[in-house]
Design a protein around this motif. Sequence first.
Motif, short mmCIF file in Angstrom:
data_model
loop_
_atom_site.label_atom_id
_atom_site.label_comp_id
_atom_site.label_asym_id
_atom_site.label_seq_id
_atom_site.Cartn_x
_atom_site.Cartn_y
_atom_site.Cartn_z
N ALA A 33 0.62 -1.08 0.04
CA ALA A 33 -0.07 -0.13 0.12
C ALA A 33 0.83 1.10 -0.03
O ALA A 33 2.15 1.23 0.47
N SER A 34 0.32 2.36 -0.48
CA SER A 34 1.12 3.67 -0.43
C SER A 34 -0.01 4.91 -0.19
O SER A 34 -1.27 4.65 -0.33
N PHE A 35 0.58 6.07 0.46
CA PHE A 35 -0.34 7.08 0.58
C PHE A 35 0.68 8.37 0.30
O PHE A 35 1.93 8.34 0.54
N ALA A 36 -0.03 9.23 -0.19
CA ALA A 36 0.39 10.59 -0.40
C ALA A 36 -0.48 11.74 0.37
O ALA A 36 -1.73 11.46 0.32
N LYS A 37 0.05 12.62 0.62
CA LYS A 37 -0.59 13.60 1.59
C LYS A 37 -2.11 14.16 0.77
O LYS A 37 -3.02 14.22 1.38
N ARG A 38 -1.93 14.22 -0.58
CA ARG A 38 -3.28 14.86 -1.22
C ARG A 38 -4.02 13.74 -2.01
O ARG A 38 -4.62 14.31 -2.87
N SER A 39 -4.08 12.70 -1.38
CA SER A 39 -4.53 11.47 -2.38
C SER A 39 -5.22 10.22 -1.30
O SER A 39 -4.53 10.37 -0.17
N ASP A 40 -6.05 9.37 -1.52
CA ASP A 40 -6.43 8.50 -0.84
C ASP A 40 -5.15 7.44 -0.81
O ASP A 40 -4.43 7.23 -1.81
N PRO A 41 -5.22 6.53 0.27
CA PRO A 41 -4.29 5.32 0.20
C PRO A 41 -4.49 4.62 -0.91
O PRO A 41 -5.76 4.23 -1.47
N MET A 42 -3.68 3.90 -1.51
CA MET A 42 -3.72 3.09 -2.73
C MET A 42 -3.14 1.53 -2.26
O MET A 42 -2.09 1.57 -1.63
N ILE A 43 -4.09 0.71 -2.62
CA ILE A 43 -3.80 -0.70 -2.15
C ILE A 43 -3.50 -1.33 -3.41
O ILE A 43 -4.19 -1.44 -4.52
N GLU A 44 -2.22 -2.16 -3.46
CA GLU A 44 -2.07 -3.18 -4.70
C GLU A 44 -3.28 -4.02 -4.87
O GLU A 44 -3.85 -4.66 -3.78
N PRO A 45 -3.61 -4.24 -6.22
CA PRO A 45 -4.88 -5.13 -6.50
C PRO A 45 -4.90 -6.61 -5.78
O PRO A 45 -5.86 -6.76 -5.28
N GLN A 46 -3.69 -7.22 -5.77
CA GLN A 46 -3.94 -8.55 -4.93
C GLN A 46 -4.10 -8.46 -3.56
O GLN A 46 -4.54 -9.40 -2.84
N TYR A 47 -4.02 -7.34 -2.90
CA TYR A 47 -4.44 -7.05 -1.61
C TYR A 47 -5.59 -6.36 -1.16
O TYR A 47 -6.13 -6.27 0.01
N GLN A 48 -6.30 -5.86 -2.27
CA GLN A 48 -7.56 -5.15 -1.98
C GLN A 48 -8.59 -6.00 -1.44
O GLN A 48 -8.91 -7.45 -1.59
N GLY A 49 -9.27 -5.39 -0.48
CA GLY A 49 -10.44 -6.14 0.42
C GLY A 49 -9.94 -6.85 1.61
O GLY A 49 -10.68 -7.22 2.32
N ARG A 50 -8.52 -7.00 1.73
CA ARG A 50 -7.66 -7.68 2.98
C ARG A 50 -7.00 -6.82 3.50
O ARG A 50 -6.59 -6.83 4.76
N VAL A 51 -6.74 -5.64 2.95
CA VAL A 51 -5.78 -4.49 3.61
C VAL A 51 -6.18 -3.29 3.64
O VAL A 51 -6.89 -2.91 2.62
N TRP A 52 -5.96 -2.81 4.98
CA TRP A 52 -6.51 -1.37 5.01
C TRP A 52 -5.31 -0.50 5.56
O TRP A 52 -4.42 -0.83 6.29
N LEU A 53 -5.04 0.82 5.05
CA LEU A 53 -3.87 1.74 5.57
C LEU A 53 -4.64 2.86 6.26
O LEU A 53 -5.24 3.64 5.44
#
Length: 70
Positions: A2-22
């Motif tokens: 996952a990654s996060f930038a100050k001016r955007s929502d967290p981005m979760i890699e496709p294979q982790y979506q639905g199981r990972v929260w940042l």
Amino acid sequence: VASFAKRSDPMIEPQYQGRVWLTASLSDSQLTIQPVTIKDEGCYTCLYETHLDGPRSSTVCLSTYGKCLF
């Protein structure tokens, strides 16, 4: 994972979506993996950049244990 930038929502890699929260902030960032699988075992490094202090990082390692049902 996952990654996060100050001016955007967290981005979760496709294979982790639905199981990972940042939940990201400079003072208290959290990566949640649920449900955890054996494939998730390993070390995870949080790397963040600040203009004043430069890059910082922290690493946590996850071990998984369970019963073998044969």
